[in-house]
Design an enzyme around this catalytic site. Structure first.
Site, short mmCIF file in Angstrom:
data_model
loop_
_atom_site.label_atom_id
_atom_site.label_comp_id
_atom_site.label_asym_id
_atom_site.label_seq_id
_atom_site.Cartn_x
_atom_site.Cartn_y
_atom_site.Cartn_z
CE1 TYR A 160 -0.01 8.31 -5.24
CE2 TYR A 160 -0.44 10.27 -4.23
CZ TYR A 160 -0.17 8.96 -4.11
OH TYR A 160 -0.28 8.59 -2.87
CD GLU A 161 4.85 9.76 -7.81
OE1 GLU A 161 4.47 10.22 -6.72
OE2 GLU A 161 5.96 9.56 -8.29
#
Lengths: 248, 601
Positions: free
Chosen positions: B407-408
């Site tokens: 994620y990110e």
């Protein structure tokens, strides 16, 4: 009600204890300091009095500038003002004399100290302080209610507890029970921000004597390894208990 | 102002300008207030999270929500929020500290925390109108409301701007009607506000909206996702079916959504790096404690070199992650202060401040998320069979760590972004890479110096090596840009190699600068282990750079050019005095073992 909470700056309970200068001084290197747990129970109870009964809460501690973080934590938890007596806390008698001076000058009607600090475990300060101030005194205090000038306190005694009624001005030696561990407050972010604006007065110590002097510290002897003896081998067990442990 | 007196490096400039150790911020520079915030966060984690670790593993989503509210009461959700909107308005370092120490117990909580305070709240504080900020931010800061960020869709993951969610303006022009499907939405199960990205008509770029969670307004949630880790982070799909959103809830301007999404992610990335740090400290502590107590062959397994090597590597990577994360955090904080002093609003200053260091944010996200993965993996290995059991905290730590690489922005995307952004900055003239790259090219053609350098001073050789490692990057990236121009981004494997070189340089340099700064204010004796960790980190960084450098050079250069660059690579990565890494690892591990955990911060 004006409350003074006496705070001791003590090593965290997980600290490794070592001594320097020929075992005459505690080695503070790498040691994390915290508010003495018995004092923190007292401080938390004082905050209750502040919230519920409008008390003013000051904290006081004896020590050099290195104890400021501990004092600021008490302010972040919610104490209104702090006083630091600028001297090394050399023994209980010395500390009690310094604290007595602050109490006299500050017009406090309730002084909450911890039953004992968890570093040297002297357990003397609250008692000596009450004597010096000629105030009522409840030690090992596990519950405290204040109604006007009247106080109801509970004290831990062997095998039970004792309920006392007394009156202000009062000194207590507090401990767990005044509040529970789950009641202890984590300083919130706003409290931490506000702490830097709160008054921390540094006062110089009064002339006072030490009653004692530390001459040497010794650590308990290291424990040996555990020896496991087979359940069927009773003779060996008896021999070990007799010859090595020397308990039978 | 103090920040104006020293020269503040721009993002990416670390590569071409020397940084003095006095100019980096380290964890040893924390103020008393920082430390108090850190300690409060640790106390909260120990009392409310770690003590109930099993509840997080048993998918107790309600407990995540309950503890998030408690975090709100403590003010932990409002550190970065300006005071005008009910927050603490504290600096970037403070924000990072809380993200760091909140991660010590469970990835479930740190994900909920990050999703709310970062991508759930920040888009409004950074891009919201005054009315939007007044309406939403105080409630988000206090924990009365929680936020969630709806960007990803089944068909739009890394290609975030390709989302199919539509926003259609009503005939009376008063509201948009949003329809679409969003997935992997953290905090969906208990949030009050969604930041939703949708496309208006056939716009090139998506647009951001603030959408209140009202099931009667066409919003439905999918079931909780079954996930490898972060079991108690509520992750659900969110379906919008003609959800009416007042036009005044558009975030920023039409078509600016992709920019919002990317900028929110920049901040999210560096915070995610921080949120991989205390997880490592906890794992190192648990693994060390286990190794100290576990007897095999009649001795604690900690006495074995095989275990010591692992513990030393884990501690060293954690130390490097701390060094680089807080270095960048303070750069961002100082840049924000500079911009505010120059007349920018806090909002503009913060946006530009973080954007400036987007390269460093990507570097950190990749490096520290991989460190925590390796750390938890070795943690399991040290625990042996017990590490594989769900009854020990290693197993969940390992599973929780895995998402950080995804994620990110995946680590692959972030690797390519780091190099891509740096090249773009060079093209725009913000960072002069061309001059130094040309100089390296000339150096390659010239005759190398045979002078024996004086490396007697602490880190003299290491700092010289760092300078040369930077030349490796300039050589590789400079030639690659020359060769491929704008097409470079299509050579992904080359970009990934170049990125690994860049990452290792930043991490190794930050580590050495931190230790050097601390040696100057204490002594080499007091910093002996940190010196060992800095040397060990650099040694492994050099290894990686040699390997990635070769891969990169051979992929695009041939014949004499290739030979010349490979010789350059050898010259730039050469040690005069080979460090004894076995001794370094033993020295580090013995200290960690004696302290029964990571005690370097």
């Amino acid at each position: 009600m004006k409350i003074l909470v006496c705070i001791s700056n003590v090593p965290d309970t997980t600290s490794k204890i070592n001594f320097t200068d020929g075992d005459t001084k505690f080695d503070t290197n790498g040691v994390q300091f915290v508010i003495n747990p018995n004092d923190e129970f007292g401080l938390t109870r004082a905050m209750w009095f502040k919230e519920k009964q409008g008390a003013t809460v000051h904290v006081v501690s004896v020590g050099g500038p290195t104890i400021d973080p501990t004092i600021r934590k008490a302010l972040a938890i919610g104490a209104d003002e702090a006083i630091r007596i600028n001297a090394e806390p050399t023994d209980g008698f010395f500390v009690a004399q310094q604290l007595a001076e602050v109490v006299k000058n500050g017009d406090y009607n309730l002084v909450i100290a911890g039953r004992e600090s968890i570093d040297y475990n002297g357990g003397m300060v609250p008692g000596i302080l009450a004597a010096l101030l000629d105030m009522n005194f409840v030690n090992t205090c596990i519950s405290l209610e204040i109604d006007g000038e009247n106080a109801t306190a509970q004290r831990e005694i062997d095998g039970g507890k004792e309920t006392l009624s007394t009156s202000l001005p009062l000194v207590i030696g507090g401990q767990k029970g005044l509040v529970q561990e789950s009641d202890l407050k984590i300083p919130n972010m706003r409290g931490i921000m506000m702490a830097r604006q709160k008054k921390l007065t540094v006062v110089e110590p009064v002339d006072a004597l030490n009653a004692t002097q530390e001459t040497k510290f010794e650590k308990p002897a290291a424990k040996g390894a555990v020896k496991l003896v087979d359940a069927s081998n009773v003779d060996e067990l008896i021999s070990l208990l007799h010859n090595e442990a020397k308990v039978i | 102002m103090a920040t104006e007196e020293k020269e503040l490096l721009r993002g990416g400039q670390f590569l071409v300008k020397e940084t003095k150790c006095e100019d980096v911020f380290t964890l040893e520079d924390l103020t008393e207030e920082h430390k108090m915030m850190r300690d409060s966060t640790k106390e909260f984690v120990d009392r409310e999270l770690w003590a109930h670790w099993e509840r997080f593993e048993k998918k107790d989503y309600a407990y995540t929500e309950e503890t998030m509210r408690k975090a709100g009461e403590l003010g932990l959700l409002s550190i970065a929020v300006p005071q005008a909107y009910g927050g603490m308005g504290m600096g970037f370092v403070s924000t990072m500290l809380v993200c760091d120490y909140i991660s010590g117990a469970t990835g479930s909580f740190s994900t909920a925390f990050g999703a709310h305070t970062g991508i759930g709240t920040m888009p409004i504080t950074l891009y919201g109108t005054e009315e939007q900020k007044q309406k939403y931010v105080p409630k988000l800061a206090s924990g009365e409301w929680f936020g969630a960020y709806c960007l990803t869709e089944p068909g739009a993951g890394s290609d975030a701007n390709s989302g199919k969610t539509k926003a259609v303006l009503s005939e009376d022009g008063k509201h948009y009607s949003i329809s679409g499907q969003k997935m992997w939405i953290s905090n969906a199960g208990f949030c009050s506000v969604f930041i939703v990205f949708a496309r208006i008509e056939d716009d090139k770029n998506i647009t951001g909206f603030i959408v209140e969670n009202d099931p009667s307004n066409g919003i439905t949630l999918g079931d909780e996702e079954k996930k490898l880790g972060i079991h108690s982070s509520s992750t659900r799909q969110v379906f919008f079916n003609e959800t009416k959103v007042p036009v005044e809830n558009m975030l920023s301007t039409r078509g600016n959504g992709f920019k919002i999404a990317m900028n929110a992610l920049n901040v999210g990335r560096i915070k995610l790096a921080a949120a991989c740090l205390d997880a490592q400290r906890r794992v190192i502590g648990e693994a060390t404690n286990y190794a100290n107590e576990r007897l095999q062959f009649k001795t604690p397994i900690m006495n074995f070199g095989a275990i010591k090597a692992k513990i030393a590597n884990m501690a060293t990577n954690c130390y490097a992650g701390e060094s680089a994360s807080y270095r960048a955090a303070k750069n961002i904080e100082d840049r924000i202060a500079l911009r505010e002093a120059a007349g920018n609003t806090h909002q503009e200053a913060e946006l530009k401040g973080v954007e400036e260091y987007a390269i460093e944010c990507s570097i950190l996200k990749v490096a520290v998320s991989e460190d925590v993965q390796n750390c938890t993996d070795e943690g399991i290995q040290i625990f042996g069979g017990m590490g594989f059991s769900a009854d020990t905290p290693m197993e969940s730590a390992w599973r929780d760590a895995r998402i950080s690489r995804i994620y990110e922005g995946t680590n692959e995307i972030n690797r390519m972004l780091a190099v891509g952004m740096l090249v773009k900055k060079a093209m725009k003239g913000h960072v002069d890479l061309l001059g130094p790259a040309t100089a390296v090219g000339e150096e390659l053609m010239g005759i190398p110096s045979f002078d024996a350098p004086d490396f007697s001073e602490l880190f003299a050789e290491e700092k010289d090596l760092i300078k040369r490692l930077k030349k490796v990057f300039l050589m590789v990236a400079g030639s690659a840009v020359q060769k491929f121009g704008p097409e470079l981004e299509n050579h992904q494997q080359l970009m990934l190699s170049a990125s690994d070189i860049l990452i290792e340089i930043y991490m190794a340099e930050s580590t050495i600068l931190r230790t050097e700064k601390n040696v100057k204010r204490s002594s080499e004796d007091a910093q002996a282990i940190q010196i060992a960790m800095s040397k060990l980190y650099l040694y492994t960084a050099v290894d990686t750079i040699v390997q990635k450098g070769k891969e990169a050079v051979v992929s695009f250069a041939e014949g004499d050019e290739q030979r010349m660059m490979l010789m350059g690579l050898k010259r730039f990565t050469k040690y005069t005095n080979q460090p004894n890494v076995v001794a370094l690892r033993t020295q580090i591990a013995d200290k960690v073992a004696a302290d029964n955990g990571y005690t370097f911060s």
